[in-house]
Scaffold this active site. Structure first.
Site: not given
Ligand code: OAD
Ligand code: ZN
Length: 275
Positions: A125, A217, A259
């Site tokens: 992205h 997600s 994480a």
């Protein structure tokens, strides 16, 4: 800490796989202080994606509430440039350094994998640290200091359309190659992903035997296709996420935790299995 599979099972799957890649989303940077997109305290709650997540929407928002566009821009830049990698990013960088993983495919634009020391980072992205020429596509790096200054000027910009245009004009730069105007090399909804980066990411998904999927997600395509591609080609999917996601159904092991809790523990466990 972990349910739906143990760290030991995940470590043995990883230790037994030849080619391992990591796929990350906003969740990996949550403990560095960058909000995720979705959920009650997510970015899209304050700045709806119908207006702030795509270019036509931003153009409309600019006409209707320029002050909010200004706030969106400087808050995003300031938040990112003032954060540091967390133990999750560091564990992933260490996994690459010792030869466990071959690359990190990230949907994040925050540069925190690189800051932690990861070398092969596929930012599907884009990145806030890169600008791209609108005309010829040439990419150039921008540093933290430039971004800090941009955020400072945007914060001080008047909340009128004219005020914001003046500030944006002052910040605009031209391509050294063709003179075209540059823009941030980040992907908004409705835009194509960088084809060169995405094709390498796709190759990695095709050839990996295990994929570590962290903090996403899995709702945004085509990036979310990558774990599906890996799964269809028999890779073991290991998910690290405190919550269930649509990708959980693919996972051989689901490590439920954050994480920064799970990844250092996983690295330790892999090391004890391998060495
Ligand atoms: P989301 O905000 O959709 O999802 C974040 C995920 O991280 C959720 O599944 C959380 O449960 C999980 N999470 C939260 N805290 C965590 C932690 N400490 N450790 C691990 N996981 C945690 O973010 P993304 O999946 O990255 O694209 O969103 C994908 C894309 O949608 C983004 O790249 C962006 C966005 O719109 C564009 O703007 C084009
Ligand atoms: Zn150019």
């Amino acid at each position: 800490m972990a349910s739906g599979g143990s760290i030991r099972t995940a470590a043995s799957l990883i230790a037994g796989a030849k080619h391992i890649v990591c796929f990350t989303g906003a969740g990996i940077s949550a403990e560095s202080g960058i909000p995720t997109f979705r959920g009650t305290s997510g970015i899209w709650e304050k700045y709806p994606p119908s207006l702030f997540g795509n270019i036509p929407g931003l153009a409309l928002a600019f006409l209707l509430f320029p002050g909010k566009v200004r706030n969106f821009a400087f808050e995003a830049i300031e938040t990112i440039v003032n954060t540091k990698p967390n133990p999750g990013h560091e564990a992933i960088a260490e996994m690459e350094k010792v030869g466990i993983i071959s690359s990190v495919i990230t949907q994040n634009i925050d540069g925190l994998h690189e800051a932690a020391g990861s070398k092969k980072v596929l930012s599907v992205h884009g990145s806030i640290y890169v600008f791209r020429c609108r005309r010829c596509g040439e990419r150039t790096d921008v540093d933290k200091e430039w971004l800090r200054e941009a955020a400072r000027r945007l914060r001080l910009a008047r909340s009128s359309r004219f005020g914001l245009i003046q500030t944006l004009k002052g910040l605009s730069t031209k391509c050294e190659k063709c003179g075209g105007l540059k823009r941030p090399d980040v992907v908004f909804f409705g835009e194509s992903l960088p084809a060169d980066v995405f094709s390498v990411a796709y190759e990695e998904a095709l050839k990996c035997n295990a994929m570590l999927v962290v903090g996403t997600s899995g709702l945004v395509y085509p990036a979310a296709n990558l774990p599906l591609v890996a799964y269809k080609h028999q890779a073991a999917i290991i998910e690290v996420n405190p919550e269930n996601s649509p990708l959980s159904a693919l996972a051989a092991v689901r490590l439920r935790g954050t994480a920064s809790e799970i990844l250092p523990a996983l690295l330790k466990e892999i090391s004890s299995v391998l060495w």
